[in-house]
Design an enzyme around this catalytic site. Structure first.
Site: not given
Length: 291
Positions: A50, A150, A183
């Site tokens: 990721r 991220k 989220e």
């Protein structure tokens, strides 16, 4: 504490980056939060995959290989004598000037690895469940910035977290621009309704979390549950039989109240409790050995 900084282990006091680093100036960089349990790093491959995907998405070249990054991370854990803990892996764009253009970054990207203990929420919340609110701060649109990058710029999440803190609750739901649940500020959200597990898809602004994926696998394989990634509104949260959050730092934590509305019977549900137990077992038995 020893911190890995650009190939060297240095003390906390010596771990410094330039004020011209684009990670500081613009949040121009990426990170991963990773956990170690019982002498093993949980799902390290998935975290590194990721991280590299985030780097590719923002056109950032990580100056070492995945294998070298794994060795550096393990080395940092060993140096800090940690067999359990939280690892923050950071890659910044590097030193540039005060302009936006990353081509003017004159040094290679900086790699920082910090390993320490972490307790995100009090233990009693895992036993009794916690309360959440819906933040007025909306999640950034996925077509503006993918939630699966991220990045070091977490201001969107921080603004929503401040709302939760002011309200005296543990977390805040973030809705997307259309009003659907995306989220929470640092966690993915799940609900249980009529024996089916639901969670928002990434298209609604949700990060595809490592813990999220692990819980989905456990629900399907261990609990033999049907799992659906579907659009969700506040109504779905309020009328759920159970609700819980997942994240690397949070792990799996029950939610028993949302916007002053009791969820289910106001206690952690049976399915949530089972998933917490299964997740704890999974983290203790799997992962890359720290050696």
């Amino acid at each position: 504490m020893k911190i890995y900084l650009d190939g060297k282990l240095v003390s906390k006091e010596e771990a410094k980056v330039s004020v011209f680093d684009h990670g500081l100036l613009y949040g121009d960089g990426i990170f991963e939060g990773i956990r170690a349990y019982n002498g093993r790093v949980f799902r390290l491959k998935e975290h590194l995959d990721r991280l590299w995907d985030s780097a590719r998405a923002i056109n950032l070249t990580i100056p070492i290989t995945k294998n070298e990054m794994e060795k550096a991370l393990i080395k940092t854990l060993i140096a800090n004598k940690l067999t359990e803990g939280y690892i923050r892996l950071i890659v910044t764009r590097g030193v540039g000037d005060l302009g936006l253009d990353p081509k003017k970054c004159t040094e290679p990207p900086s790699i920082i690895i910090i390993a320490d203990k972490i307790t995100l929420y009090p233990e009693e919340l895992y036993e009794k469940g916690g309360e959440i609110i819906t933040a007025s701060t909306r999640r950034i649109r996925p077509d503006a910035l993918s939630p699966n990058v991220k990045s070091l710029n977490y201001l969107n999440n921080i603004m929503a977290k401040m709302e939760a803190t002011r309200a005296g609750v543990m977390e805040a739901i973030m809705l997307n621009s259309e009003g659907y649940v995306a989220e929470c500020t640092g966690d993915n959200i799940f609900i249980v309704k009529n024996g089916v597990l639901f969670t928002p898809p990434s298209s609604e602004g949700a990060l595809i979390g490592i813990t999220r994926d692990a819980v989905i696998e456990l629900a399907k394989n261990k609990l033999k549950m049907s799992v659906r990634e579907e659009r969700m509104t506040s109504y779905n949260i309020y009328t759920a039989d159970e609700c819980f959050l997942t994240g690397t730092a949070a792990e799996v934590i029950p939610v028993v109240c949302a916007d002053s509305r009791s969820i289910g019977d106001g206690k952690p549900g049976k399915i949530t409790t089972k998933l917490i137990k299964e997740f704890k077992s999974l983290t203790r038995l799997t992962g890359v050995p720290i050696k």
